[in-house]
Design a protein around this motif. Structure first.
Motif, PDB file in Angstrom:
ATOM      1  N   GLY A  38      -0.388   9.716 -13.841  1.00 35.49           N
ATOM      2  CA  GLY A  38      -0.101   9.776 -13.436  1.00 35.49           C
ATOM      3  C   GLY A  38      -0.789   8.688 -11.694  1.00 35.49           C
ATOM      4  N   THR A  81      -1.211   0.761  -7.607  1.00 33.58           N
ATOM      5  CA  THR A  81      -0.754  -0.001  -6.372  1.00 33.58           C
ATOM      6  C   THR A  81      -1.392  -0.936  -5.263  1.00 33.58           C
ATOM      7  OG1 THR A  81       0.304   1.763  -4.804  1.00 33.58           O
ATOM      8  CG2 THR A  81       1.863   0.977  -6.416  1.00 33.58           C
ATOM      9  N   GLN A 104       0.720  -0.344   0.203  1.00 28.78           N
ATOM     10  CA  GLN A 104      -0.127  -0.121  -0.038  1.00 28.78           C
ATOM     11  C   GLN A 104       0.830   1.393  -0.314  1.00 28.78           C
ATOM     12  OE1 GLN A 104      -1.513   1.385   3.639  1.00 28.78           O
ATOM     13  NE2 GLN A 104      -1.825  -0.729   4.745  1.00 28.78           N
ATOM     14  N   CYS A 156      -0.324   5.071  -1.471  1.00 24.90           N
ATOM     15  CA  CYS A 156      -1.219   6.436  -1.884  1.00 24.90           C
ATOM     16  C   CYS A 156      -1.956   5.898  -2.606  1.00 24.90           C
ATOM     17  CB  CYS A 156       0.588   7.128  -2.249  1.00 24.90           C
ATOM     18  SG  CYS A 156      -1.303   8.918  -2.093  1.00 24.90           S
ATOM     19  N   ALA A 167      -0.903   5.563 -12.082  1.00 20.70           N
ATOM     20  CA  ALA A 167       0.528   4.307 -11.731  1.00 20.70           C
ATOM     21  C   ALA A 167       0.213   4.164 -10.668  1.00 20.70           C
ATOM     22  CB  ALA A 167       1.295   5.177 -12.761  1.00 20.70           C
ATOM     23  N   VAL A 168      -0.075   5.705  -9.645  1.00 19.81           N
ATOM     24  CA  VAL A 168      -0.163   5.203  -8.089  1.00 19.81           C
ATOM     25  C   VAL A 168      -1.292   4.716  -7.539  1.00 19.81           C
ATOM     26  CG1 VAL A 168       0.342   6.919  -6.247  1.00 19.81           C
ATOM     27  CG2 VAL A 168       1.561   8.051  -8.088  1.00 19.81           C
ATOM     28  N   PRO A 187      -3.364  13.447  -5.416  1.00 18.12           N
ATOM     29  CA  PRO A 187      -2.589  14.666  -5.405  1.00 18.12           C
ATOM     30  C   PRO A 187      -2.226  14.586  -6.902  1.00 18.12           C
ATOM     31  CG  PRO A 187      -1.214  13.441  -3.909  1.00 18.12           C
ATOM     32  CD  PRO A 187      -2.187  13.112  -4.140  1.00 18.12           C
ATOM     33  N   ALA A 188      -1.922  13.550  -7.482  1.00 15.91           N
ATOM     34  CA  ALA A 188      -1.903  13.197  -9.099  1.00 15.91           C
ATOM     35  C   ALA A 188      -3.149  13.933  -9.568  1.00 15.91           C
ATOM     36  CB  ALA A 188      -1.164  12.599 -10.036  1.00 15.91           C
ATOM     37  N   TYR A 189      -4.504  13.391  -9.508  1.00 14.98           N
ATOM     38  CA  TYR A 189      -5.339  12.921  -9.595  1.00 14.98           C
ATOM     39  C   TYR A 189      -6.114  14.324  -9.477  1.00 14.98           C
ATOM     40  CZ  TYR A 189     -10.728  11.320 -10.363  1.00 14.98           C
ATOM     41  OH  TYR A 189     -11.817  11.590 -10.864  1.00 14.98           O
ATOM     42  N   ARG A 191      -8.349  20.548 -14.826  1.00 13.62           N
ATOM     43  CA  ARG A 191      -7.371  20.125 -14.865  1.00 13.62           C
ATOM     44  C   ARG A 191      -6.452  19.570 -15.286  1.00 13.62           C
ATOM     45  NH1 ARG A 191      -7.517  20.322  -8.180  1.00 13.62           N
ATOM     46  NH2 ARG A 191      -8.896  22.341  -7.444  1.00 13.62           N
ATOM     47  N   ALA A 192      -7.598  18.088 -16.125  1.00 13.55           N
ATOM     48  CA  ALA A 192      -6.653  17.448 -17.126  1.00 13.55           C
ATOM     49  C   ALA A 192      -7.326  17.935 -18.411  1.00 13.55           C
ATOM     50  CB  ALA A 192      -7.799  15.753 -17.025  1.00 13.55           C
ATOM     51  N   GLY A 219      -3.593   7.993  -4.869  1.00 20.60           N
ATOM     52  CA  GLY A 219      -3.312   9.049  -6.136  1.00 20.60           C
ATOM     53  C   GLY A 219      -3.635  10.233  -6.756  1.00 20.60           C
ATOM     54  N   GLY A 225      -5.549  17.289 -12.037  1.00 19.87           N
ATOM     55  CA  GLY A 225      -5.343  16.660 -13.791  1.00 19.87           C
ATOM     56  C   GLY A 225      -4.225  15.996 -14.274  1.00 19.87           C
ATOM     57  N   ASP A 226      -3.520  15.325 -13.918  1.00 17.31           N
ATOM     58  CA  ASP A 226      -2.789  14.177 -14.146  1.00 17.31           C
ATOM     59  C   ASP A 226      -3.202  13.053 -14.118  1.00 17.31           C
ATOM     60  OD1 ASP A 226      -0.553  12.594 -15.016  1.00 17.31           O
ATOM     61  OD2 ASP A 226       1.308  13.344 -13.956  1.00 17.31           O
ATOM     62  N   ASN A 227      -4.064  12.609 -14.933  1.00 15.89           N
ATOM     63  CA  ASN A 227      -4.856  11.165 -14.737  1.00 15.89           C
ATOM     64  C   ASN A 227      -4.173   9.808 -14.695  1.00 15.89           C
ATOM     65  OD1 ASN A 227      -7.051  12.718 -13.765  1.00 15.89           O
ATOM     66  ND2 ASN A 227      -8.194  12.223 -16.013  1.00 15.89           N
TER      67      ASN A 227
END
Lengths: 258, 474
Positions: free
Chosen positions: A64, A71, A49, A51, A67-68, A55-57, B389-390, A53, A60-62
């Motif tokens: 990223g 896990t 385990q 994160c 990827a997080v 902070p990325a979500y 944002r995306a 995700g 706007g970094d879907n």
């Protein structure tokens, strides 16, 4: 602790500890385990385990975020429920995880399966396990801050107040605008620090007006933000995660005090 | 389209936070509207059901917008009015200017209209030499001060009473220097006296619309000052400027949404004036304009239909989202840099002028969700902000430093073993840096936080995962 007796075999609950609890406040994780075990659960803490995700979500970094969050898809497969001492991470997993993997049949299935089993800690104790009171003692006049995601995404409002009412010695004083954001907002607090600071200053003014010596909340992000502001402004106010008080504080100093 | 200054949001926000007068005005807004809204909502048990109904009415209309627009035009024409279709802001302004010129207008009265702000109509009128008189008190104040509205229902919310008095003394010739302008009543009386003559002098009256009713070809406006009535009935020509999503099928639909609008906006059960107009004056009518025009403005809206941003077209401009938004409450409306501020602006602005010019707006939110909680039309504002944002991320907008930090974080956080190691190292480092004081007053790379807040340090003993693995239970 008052909780209904279960005749069948105990629920197997996976604790998703969250980044901030892991890094800043391990005692919240141990408090969560105590509360869940006292209510008759078998608690496991999967190694796999990291994160959720968020902070990325939220940036706007879907890709990223996928990827997080990926896990997390395997580690809790054998748990009846996944419990999280954070409304924000629980909201992310319960409401957004499936959206993140919607375009992938296989991962999407696993994401939906995980999302449906994710709960915020205090609402899980009350709404799922039927806990009505705890055996804990805390001499303080406290106020409770409603963290946004827990309150508005997951409906966490009465549950912590109900359990806190059973804590010996604790007087709960409601602050004005308890449900207004403290200004943390994840990366918001460093992307727009001045606005974030104005919001937490407003929150601190309401805390001070409530004349509380202890501030409780269900999310460590908000607590770090509020505790950091209070200490910079020289206020002698303690900040703790609500689970610490419900499980009976174990002598760990309040946030920012050691 | 008016020029946007949304790219300067961070600097504008900082200036707003340092503006003591603005902060005192915002304090009154934050403590006023939310309380009044909560009271009237609590008094109406069917409020939640009404929200569902309102959402469904708008969704149905948007799904059949082409048919309802044609029906609406047919009914307006049948009642003696004329519909003009404007694809863009410039087309809309051209049409209004043509109508004004044909009417030989020298003075134009104008009710409050956000779409008029959006299309830049005020600038066009002013540049043409036609005298424009704003008749909504807030808009009138903003006009005299050479400003733009900072809020969509209380345009001059950023101006204090003392500033209004000073503005009137500067602008109004012959104002008795001994006359008191200290209280709202005196301010209103002074504005009313000045505006009275203009209502009668104007050849053209321009209003917006809260609703357009397809079945009857009517337009509906709500005001609390009655200025809309005078604007549209006393001038020879009435021009309604409205965007296409104002349409509802029936009068009953409009009435259902009206019950949501006043409660959500000002916490009133109903606005003081609700005015329905259908075509020009008919034979036997005691008053009303000789000509009735409707300028239907698209300006990018039809492109949202069928996209993930269509729900924004349900917006009825009640401003509940900004009244409850802690970010709007901290910085006010002007910081947003374009016509529409607050959460609805954070979605509508990128929808209308492009995310390239406005990527700060959907990012400047904590996603606290209070806007959605109160939105009478159940618009998923945070979801749409997240979607923008995306889009912004895909286009590489935003600071390079933030993107680099995010990329590095994803690299580590997507590898659980590395992530746990990094957490252990981070926790230890923060404790070392704090010299056992329990909190950090300064932290490199986190100056945004530590400029005004301490950072509590991690608990002693290492991370949760390492302690749990060591078998520690506390």
């Amino acid at each position: 602790m008052q909780a209904p007796q279960r005749d069948e075999k105990p629920l197997r609950v996976g604790l998703f500890v969250t980044c901030l609890v892991d890094l800043f406040r391990p005692s919240v994780g141990f408090a969560a385990i105590r509360l869940l075990e006292d209510a008759g659960c078998e608690v496991v803490v999967p190694r796999s385990q990291g994160c959720c995700g968020q902070p990325a979500y939220n940036s706007g970094d879907n890709a990223g975020a996928r990827a997080v969050a990926r896990t997390l898809l395997d580690g809790f497969a054998d748990c009846d429920h996944v419990v999280i001492p954070s409304g924000s991470c629980a909201g992310m997993l319960h409401h957004h995880l499936a959206d993140l993997f919607a375009d992938d049949a296989e991962l999407g299935h696993r994401a939906r399966h995980l999302a449906a089993r994710c709960h915020e800690l205090v609402s899980f104790l009350v709404d799922v396990l039927g806990v009505t009171s705890v055996e804990a003692r805390c001499e303080a006049r406290a106020t409770y801050h409603d963290s946004c995601s827990g309150l508005r995404e997951l409906g966490v409002r009465e549950q912590p107040r109900r359990l806190l009412a059973s804590v010996d010695g604790l007087e709960l004083a409601e602050m004005t605008e308890a449900e207004v954001c403290c200004g943390f907002g994840g990366t918001f607090c460093v992307k727009y620090p001045e606005i974030s600071d104005a919001m937490v200053a407003n929150k601190l003014a309401n805390i001070v007006a409530a004349d509380a010596g202890l501030v409780l909340a269900g999310d460590l992000g908000c607590l770090l933000n509020m505790a950091g502001k209070a200490s910079r402004e020289g206020h002698d106010i303690a900040f703790r995660h609500v689970a610490e008080v419900l499980a009976g504080t174990d002598g760990t100093p309040a946030l920012g005090r050691g | 389209m008016q020029g946007s200054n949304s790219k300067a949001f961070p600097a504008s926000a900082r200036a707003a936070l340092d503006d003591a007068v603005l902060q005192s005005a915002l304090h009154n807004l934050k403590s006023g509207f939310p309380v009044r809204r909560a009271e009237v909502v609590a008094d109406l048990p069917e409020f939640e059901a009404l929200r569902d109904a309102g959402r469904d009415i708008k969704d149905h209309t948007l799904a059949n917008l082409d048919a309802y627009l044609e029906l609406y035009e047919e009914r307006v024409t049948a009642s003696g009015g004329q519909v003009h279709w404007a694809r863009t802001a410039a087309e809309a302004c051209d049409i209004v200017m043509r109508i004004c010129n044909d009417a030989g207008a020298r003075t134009v009265t104008k009710g409050k209209s956000m779409v008029a702000e959006e299309i830049g109509l005020n600038e066009r009128l002013d540049a043409s030499g036609i005298r424009r008189v704003e008749t909504d008190l807030g808009e009138y104040i903003v006009q005299l001060r050479g400003e733009t509205p900072s809020h969509i229902i209380v345009p001059a919310v950023h101006v204090t009473r003392q500033e209004i008095g000073a503005t009137f003394r500067e602008a109004h010739d012959g104002l008795d220097p001994d006359r008191s302008l200290d209280d709202p009543r005196a301010i209103t009386d002074e504005a009313r006296e000045r505006l009275r003559a203009d209502f009668f002098a104007a050849e053209v009256g321009i209003t917006g619309a809260n609703f357009l009713i397809a079945e009857s070809g009517s337009s509906v406006i709500v005001t609390n000052e009655g200025n809309g009535d005078l604007t549209q009935t006393l001038a020879r020509v009435h021009v309604v400027v409205a965007s296409i999503e104002k349409l509802v099928p029936t009068a009953e639909d409009a009435m259902a949404i009206l019950r949501l609008l006043a409660r959500s906006a000002t916490g009133q059960e109903a606005s003081v004036y609700t005015t329905v107009s259908t075509g020009p004056r008919r034979p036997g009518d005691p008053d009303g304009p000789e000509a009735y025009h409707v300028v239907l403005v698209d300006n990018g809206r039809s492109a949202l239909i069928g996209t993930g941003f269509q729900d924004m077209l349900r917006c009825i401009r009640c401003a509940a989202c900004m009244n409850h938004c802690p970010v709007y409450g901290a910085v006010g409306g002007h910081a947003y840099g374009w016509v529409y501020p607050g959460p609805m602006g954070a979605v509508l602005t990128p929808s209308l002028i492009g995310i390239d010019h406005s990527s700060h707006l959907p990012n400047a939110s904590t996603f606290c969700g209070r806007c959605e909680q109160v939105c009478p039309m159940r618009i998923p504002l945070t979801r749409m902000m997240r979607n923008y944002r995306a889009v912004a991320h895909e286009r590489g907008l935003g600071s390079r430093r933030a993107r680099l930090a995010l990329t590095l974080w994803v690299l580590v956080a997507s590898r659980p073993v590395l992530y746990r190691w990094a957490a252990r190292a981070g926790a230890a480092a923060l404790r070392v840096l704090a010299f056992g004081r329990g909190r950090l007053r300064r932290l490199p790379l986190a100056a945004g936080w530590t400029a005004t807040r301490d950072l509590p340090t991690p608990e002693a003993g290492g991370t949760f995962m390492s302690r749990y693995r060591r078998g520690q239970q506390r």
